[in-house]
Design a protein around this motif. Structure first.
Motif, short mmCIF file in Angstrom:
data_model
loop_
_atom_site.label_atom_id
_atom_site.label_comp_id
_atom_site.label_asym_id
_atom_site.label_seq_id
_atom_site.Cartn_x
_atom_site.Cartn_y
_atom_site.Cartn_z
N UNK A 1 0.85 -1.18 0.00
CA UNK A 1 0.00 0.00 0.00
C UNK A 1 0.88 1.23 0.00
N UNK A 2 0.75 2.09 -0.99
CA UNK A 2 1.63 3.26 -1.05
C UNK A 2 1.19 4.32 -0.05
N UNK B 1 0.34 7.44 -0.27
CA UNK B 1 -0.85 8.20 -0.61
C UNK B 1 -2.11 7.45 -0.18
N UNK B 2 -2.13 6.15 -0.50
CA UNK B 2 -3.29 5.35 -0.15
C UNK B 2 -3.41 5.20 1.36
N UNK C 1 -5.00 8.21 2.62
CA UNK C 1 -6.43 8.22 2.29
C UNK C 1 -7.19 7.24 3.17
N UNK C 2 -6.55 6.12 3.45
CA UNK C 2 -7.24 5.15 4.29
C UNK C 2 -7.41 5.65 5.71
N UNK D 1 -7.76 8.77 6.48
CA UNK D 1 -8.86 9.74 6.39
C UNK D 1 -10.19 9.00 6.40
N UNK D 2 -10.21 7.89 5.69
CA UNK D 2 -11.41 7.07 5.63
C UNK D 2 -11.81 6.60 7.03
N UNK E 1 -13.15 9.42 9.15
CA UNK E 1 -14.52 9.77 8.77
C UNK E 1 -15.51 8.76 9.33
#
Lengths: 265, 447, 489
Positions: B18-19, B21-22, B25-26, B28-29, B32
């Motif tokens: 998993x890079x 960036x991902x 994002x994860x 952040x996911x 949320x």
């Protein structure tokens, strides 16, 4: 039934992009896909045909794990993308879907401007740092989607205001903007009129030079027109897979023949 | 694995890693998702705190301290004439009865050998509820033959004594309270040991009417429950037929024109009009204009009917809509009139849904307070309303208004009563909603 | 005769009509049902409805018209001299009605005969004491004019009731006779009955309009009275609210602004609590939660919507208010009051959570799945999909939901009555007690109300203002929501 031998024979020259091994899909108690094995080559258009409810769309959605969003859906077997199992625990479906883009049956532009529709993917994946880079990606993608000339003057008009065919090409442009390696298309022309269909089919042919395209279609003529490889599904089984010309002229399975000649379906 | 350059984040990288960036994002996911979970939890927590607070404050109102004593009823005091003539006997007011109680208390204290320093006669008399004298008087007037005998009575203990056993009053607080003294609390403990004072289930809470601010221990919900019941009967008898009739017209017969549009907009907006506005309507139209009596269940019922109508109409229309057109066509196809197809086929099939909607509307009406305040239901009502239909015009209270009424009194014992009344109200609401849910489960049809 | 008896007798007549109608229809067809135009029951219904409906109609009209007409007649009889300086005709009339009512009670109790009531004289009898003996308490001694007006009032209403009784029975029997005369085998009974039923259905559906008209008219009428006594500009732009308690002192300052400020302040706090929690909860439950969690948590949160507002009021009064005071307001030196804007706002926010969440849930679910698929298919995470595609697509609907919640908050009464306080002030401190429009409507209209003083009438102006504000919000919100729904249908 294993049609691998036949397909391997004819694909010596191209590399395999996606390979499925013993894939089974269950929706709750329903066994939707039964032991499917298939090898999809790189930079070709592969068509999935078959009567409705045969599982072709379900199988397509397995390739970018869109089935994950359905609670009751369960997938067994392996699907390899560039020899990596996409159902491996370490794989993040988000990353996978950036590599394997998807275009849907009904054009589904977001209720945003044309520009924002295309820029959405690059933005969320962080593909561009500056406004200029995004501008460039948007233009490139819209050109690849063969819609640039029609919308270049109204990039900030809402995407929902376009005609059906334009919307679908916008969705294709949106999908290619994230630089995928595979494009999955789920009956992309079923909601379009014949002229728009012809435009989209032409576009699909162009896309072949850069991407591996997998298209599900209910129209055998469309499969014959756009694809190089065809897979015939029936009741969850992959009945036959091979070069499109072979399938349509010389099917080896009686069920394929029945379907092509219009006796079932 | 992490040698991917930021410019081409995925092209060269494997799917199995998993890079960055991902990863970002994860997370952040996840953040949320956690906000969402926190929001759900906050909602549930609010519910839990609300219910615990009410239960904590109110459950004790179902328990009450009683004193059982023998009271001598001397003829010399109660019936000087000796003729047992009620008109003469009723001249003796509760002030005439109070000393008897004090005497009886003193007797029971001596009998049990209780000695408490500084216990005055007034404090002994004040040990039982101020309501006891009236209770005694009512008993004697109803049974004149008991005069001259000694009878055993169970009286309510004073509200402060009752509060002592519920933790509301302590020796320290009694020091500062002019209504109760520490000596009285000692007496209470001694009488509890002697079995004179008992703590038992408070039946009077459900059967008695309201009581004045000085005697919270005697206040009950009887009048309020009956008043609420009367209002619900009025609402049911008016809102259900009118609501169903209006829905049938709008859903099955009405042509699409300006008039029906007007009705539709009206109903949608009436459902959202603040309830207090209905109270103003009730005051101006039903009381001032039509001259109906204040505080009467009939007026409350009418106001609540107007408030409930939109709810019932909306629910009824939804369930009429859910009956498939094929049923209507089938009936029309064998020669039934439109009216017959509606009344013979559509309405019975929609009945469970209509009933569910009606019960929910009634539950809403049962808990409504604001409009009732304006039509005078907040007045102090001690007497039960009569039997219907005249009873609909007698003054009565209502459950939620009684709660409000009690919260406005200064004695903290009334807060307990109010919370107890809320529990009773909530039990009624839960029952009604449970019936609605059962109906829906039992009869729900999927077409 | 009491109205209830008239109603029962009319119903009995209707039942008789049903039986007779049926029988007559049978007879005219010589017992052969096929010869009838309609089923026999319809002939019965026809007779029953023609008996009952006109009679009920007469009673309803009479009951509405009688008090108006009698009041007008009697009111005209009272000489201006009988109306004292501090009183109005309306007040005198209510005394008249009171006295008349008391006389009725006396007759009912048997202490007076009907004859004797007419011969009562202020000089010979202490009317006040007499009436007090049957529970009709009067504020002052009865003036001779009032007594004679009350006597006239009784005579008139007695005559009117008799008139109504007779007219109702005439209508019922006339209807019965007419319907039976109509009945023969060729009479289209079903069509007649159905058109009567249809008109009843239409009447039922106009009740909604009548209610709205009733609300508007009753408030407009009294508001006009209010503005004839109090300057409208002082009401709408006044910054002080201090009604005088003495009654008609003329010293009351009735400025709307402090009330409006309290209302809006509390509503804003309520929305700050309810909107984020409600929206996030709706998103979580519809997009993330598993079916088990959803089926458990959704109904639990919706319980909050079924709890009566009086419960929230009590919660504010005994739990939230003292807690906020002890842990926030006092340590921070912001106030000593348990009832405050914060208390009412937070509790109201809790009340609105299920309202916002269930509306948002509907709206989020109306966003087509294809948009979610499109976004997920591009490799967006769920939260990116929700924040950048679903919520923007649902935004108009969510705005509509928030407006509806705001209208709820503005019109909410019990929570503010019990949690916000009664002091009208323009202040920024959220731990200070403030008051709202609804609180003042309640306080001006409960207890003894005097419909001639501006202190009472102001409640109608407040009510009208409240009604207009909430109606405006509702209309805008419903229009937005409706338009939004159409977009995805």
């Amino acid at each position: 039934m294993n049609n691998m031998l036949m397909s391997e024979k004819k694909l010596e020259t191209t590399q395999t992009k996606i390979s499925a091994k013993d894939v089974n899909v269950y929706y709750g108690d329903t066994h939707a896909i039964k032991d499917v094995n298939v090898e999809i080559p790189e930079k070709t258009v592969t068509a999935f045909i078959g009567p409705s409810g045969c599982g072709k769309s379900t199988f397509l959605r397995c390739i970018n794990r869109m089935n994950d969003t359905i609670d009751v859906c369960r997938v067994t077997g392996d699907i390899l993308l560039d020899a990596e199992d996409i159902y491996d625990k370490r794989v993040d479906p988000v990353q996978l879907r950036a590599k394997v883009g998807m275009v849907f049956q009904k054009p589904n532009p977001f209720p945003k401007s044309i520009y924002d529709n295309v820029a959405y993917g690059p933005r969320i994946h962080g593909l561009a740092k500056t406004k200029a880079e995004i501008d460039e990606i948007v233009e490139k993608s819209l050109r690849r989607g063969a819609i640039w000339d029609e919308v270049k003057d109204r990039l900030h008009a809402p995407g929902t205001g376009l005609s059906g065919g334009q919307q679908q090409r916008l969705c294709i442009a949106r999908a290619v903007a994230t630089e995928p390696e595979v494009l999955l298309m789920d009956e992309p022309c079923s909601a379009l009129d014949p002229i728009a269909t012809a435009q989209v089919e032409e576009l699909i042919d162009d896309l072949r030079s850069r991407y591996s395209v997998v298209i599900v279609t209910h129209s055998m003529q469309q499969a014959a027109r756009v694809s190089q490889k065809t897979a015939f599904f029936h009741l969850g089984n992959l009945v036959e897979f091979g070069d499109t010309s072979d399938i349509f002229t010389n099917p080896s399975d009686s069920r394929t023949e029945s379907y092509i000649t219009g006796r079932i379906g | 694995m992490s040698d991917a350059t930021p410019q081409a984040p995925r092209k060269s990288s494997s799917l199995l890693s998993v890079d960055t960036q991902t990863q970002k994002r994860n997370s952040a996911e996840n953040r949320f998702k956690n906000y969402g979970l926190i929001a759900v939890m906050a909602g549930l927590l609010a519910l839990v705190i609300l219910l615990t607070s009410i239960l904590n404050n109110g459950l004790s109102s179902f328990q009450q301290s009683f004193v059982t004593i023998e009271v001598e009823l001397p003829e010399a005091k109660l019936d000087k004439s000796g003729t047992r003539d009620l008109t003469v006997m009723s001249k003796v007011t509760t002030f005439g009865y109070a000393p008897l109680l004090t005497a009886a208390m003193q007797a029971v204290i001596e009998e049990n050998g209780v000695e408490i320093e500084g216990l005055t006669k007034k404090e002994i008399g004040g040990f039982v509820s101020k309501d006891s004298a009236a209770q005694l008087r009512d008993f004697v007037l109803a049974n004149p033959e008991v005069v001259g005998t000694t009878q055993s009575f169970t009286f309510l203990a004073n509200g402060r004594i009752d509060g002592y056993y519920k933790g509301r009053v302590t020796a320290a607080s009694a020091e500062l309270d002019k209504n109760v003294s520490p000596a009285q609390l000692q007496l209470a403990d001694a009488l509890l040991d002697a079995g004179v004072l008992t703590n038992g289930f408070n039946t009077g809470f459900f059967t008695k009417g309201d009581a004045s601010g000085q005697r919270p221990e005697a206040a009950g919900l009887g009048v309020a429950i009956l008043g609420s019941l009367y209002m619900m009967i009025v609402v049911l008898c008016l809102a259900l037929p009118i609501g169903v009739a209006a829905s049938i017209y709008l859903e099955e017969f009405a042509a699409k024109n300006r008039f029906t549009d007007l009705i539709e907009v009206n109903i949608a907006n009436l459902a959202a009009v603040p309830s207090i506005v209905f109270g103003i309507l009730g005051l101006a139209i039903f009381i001032n204009f039509a001259g109906l009596p204040q505080s009467a269940p009939i007026v409350g019922g009418l106001v609540l009917t107007l408030m409930t109508l939109p709810t019932i109409i909306i629910a009824t229309r939804a369930s009429l809509k859910s009956v498939p057109p094929s049923i209507r066509q089938a009936a029309l196809g064998i020669g039934a009139s439109k009216m017959q197809s509606v009344f013979h086929h559509v309405l019975p099939l929609a009945a469970p849904g209509i009933l569910t909607g009606t019960i929910i509307g009634l539950a809403q009406a049962l808990g409504e307070t604001a409009p009732l305040l304006l039509i005078g239901m907040v007045a102090f009502v001690k007497e039960f309303p009569g039997a219907p239909p005249e009873g609909f015009f007698d003054p009565a209270s209502a459950l939620p208004v009684q709660v409000f009424n009690w919260t406005q009194r200064s004695d903290p014992a009334f807060v307990e009563r109010a919370s107890g009344a809320i529990i009773v109200l909530l039990v009624f609401l839960i029952l009604m909603n449970a019936i609605a849910v059962l109906l829906r489960r039992r009869f729900e049809r999927r077409w | 005769m009491p109205v209830i008896w008239i109603l029962l007798i009319v119903l009995a007549l209707a039942a008789v009509g049903y039986v007779l109608g049926r029988r007559r229809a049978y007879a005219s067809a010589e017992g052969e049902i096929r010869k009838l135009h309609s089923l026999p029951a319809y002939y019965g219904y026809n007779a029953a409805m023609l008996t009952a409906v006109p009679a009920f109609f007469v009673i309803a009209i009479w009951l509405i018209a009688q008090p108006i007409l009698i009041d007008a007649r009697i009111g005209a009889l009272i000489p201006d001299s009988a109306i004292s300086e501090s009183s109005t005709r309306g007040l005198v009339m209510s005394d008249v009605r009171r006295v008349a009512e008391g006389l009725d009670k006396l007759v009912a109790a048997g202490s007076l005969t009907d004859e004797e009531t007419h011969n009562l004289h202020i000089e010979t009898t202490d009317i006040r004491e007499l009436l007090g003996s049957v529970g009709t308490a009067l504020g002052s001694d009865v003036a001779p004019e009032v007594l004679s007006a009350a006597q006239d009032y009784r005579v008139l209403s007695g005559a009117a009731s008799l008139g109504m009784t007779i007219l109702a029975f005439v209508a019922a029997i006339g209807g019965l006779y007419y319907s039976l005369k109509q009945t023969n085998k060729d009479f289209r009974a079903r069509n007649t009955v159905e058109s009567m039923v249809l008109s009843l259905l239409v009447v039922a559906s106009t009740i909604a309009i009548l209610t709205t008209a009733g609300i508007v008219l009753s408030m407009l009428f009294e508001t006009r009275n209010f503005f004839s006594q109090y300057n409208w500009a002082d009401f709408y732009f006044g910054t002080t609210w201090s009604p005088s308690f003495s009654g008609r002192g003329g010293s009351s300052q009735l400025g709307l602004l402090p009330l409006l400020w309290g209302t809006l302040y509390i509503s804003v706090i309520a929305l700050l609590v309810a909107v984020p929690i409600g929206l996030y909860a709706a998103i979580y439950l519809s997009e993330y939660a598993g079916p088990k969690m959803r089926s458990a948590a959704k109904p639990l949160i919706e319980i909050l919507a079924g709890i009566p507002t009086i419960v929230y009021g009590l919660f504010a009064l005994i739990t939230v208010g003292p807690m906020l005071r002890d842990y926030f307001a006092q340590p921070l030196g912001l106030g000593e009051s348990a009832s405050s804007v914060m208390t009412a706002g937070i509790v109201m926010g809790v009340m609105l959570i299920p309202f916002v969440s269930s509306l948002s849930d509907d709206i989020i679910n109306a966003v087509p799945q294809s948009l979610r698929d499109g976004s997920l298919g591009l490799g967006a995470t769920k939260s990116e999909t929700i924040r950048q595609v679903v919520v923007p697509a649902a935004l108009p609907g969510i705005v509509g939901a928030v407006l509806l919640a705001a209208s709820r908050a503005i019109g909410e009464t019990m929570i503010v009555v019990m949690g916000a306080g009664a002091a009208a002030r323009l202040d920024l401190n959220p731990f200070e007690a403030m008051t709202t429009v609804t609180v003042k409507i309640v306080s001006q209209l409960t207890g003894d109300t005097d419909f001639s003083s501006p202190e009472t009438l102001v409640a109608f102006a407040l009510g009208l203002t409240l009604f207009v504000i909430t109606l405006g919000l509702n209309i805008v919100a419903l229009a937005i929501v409706r338009k939004y729904r159409e977009q995805y249908e």
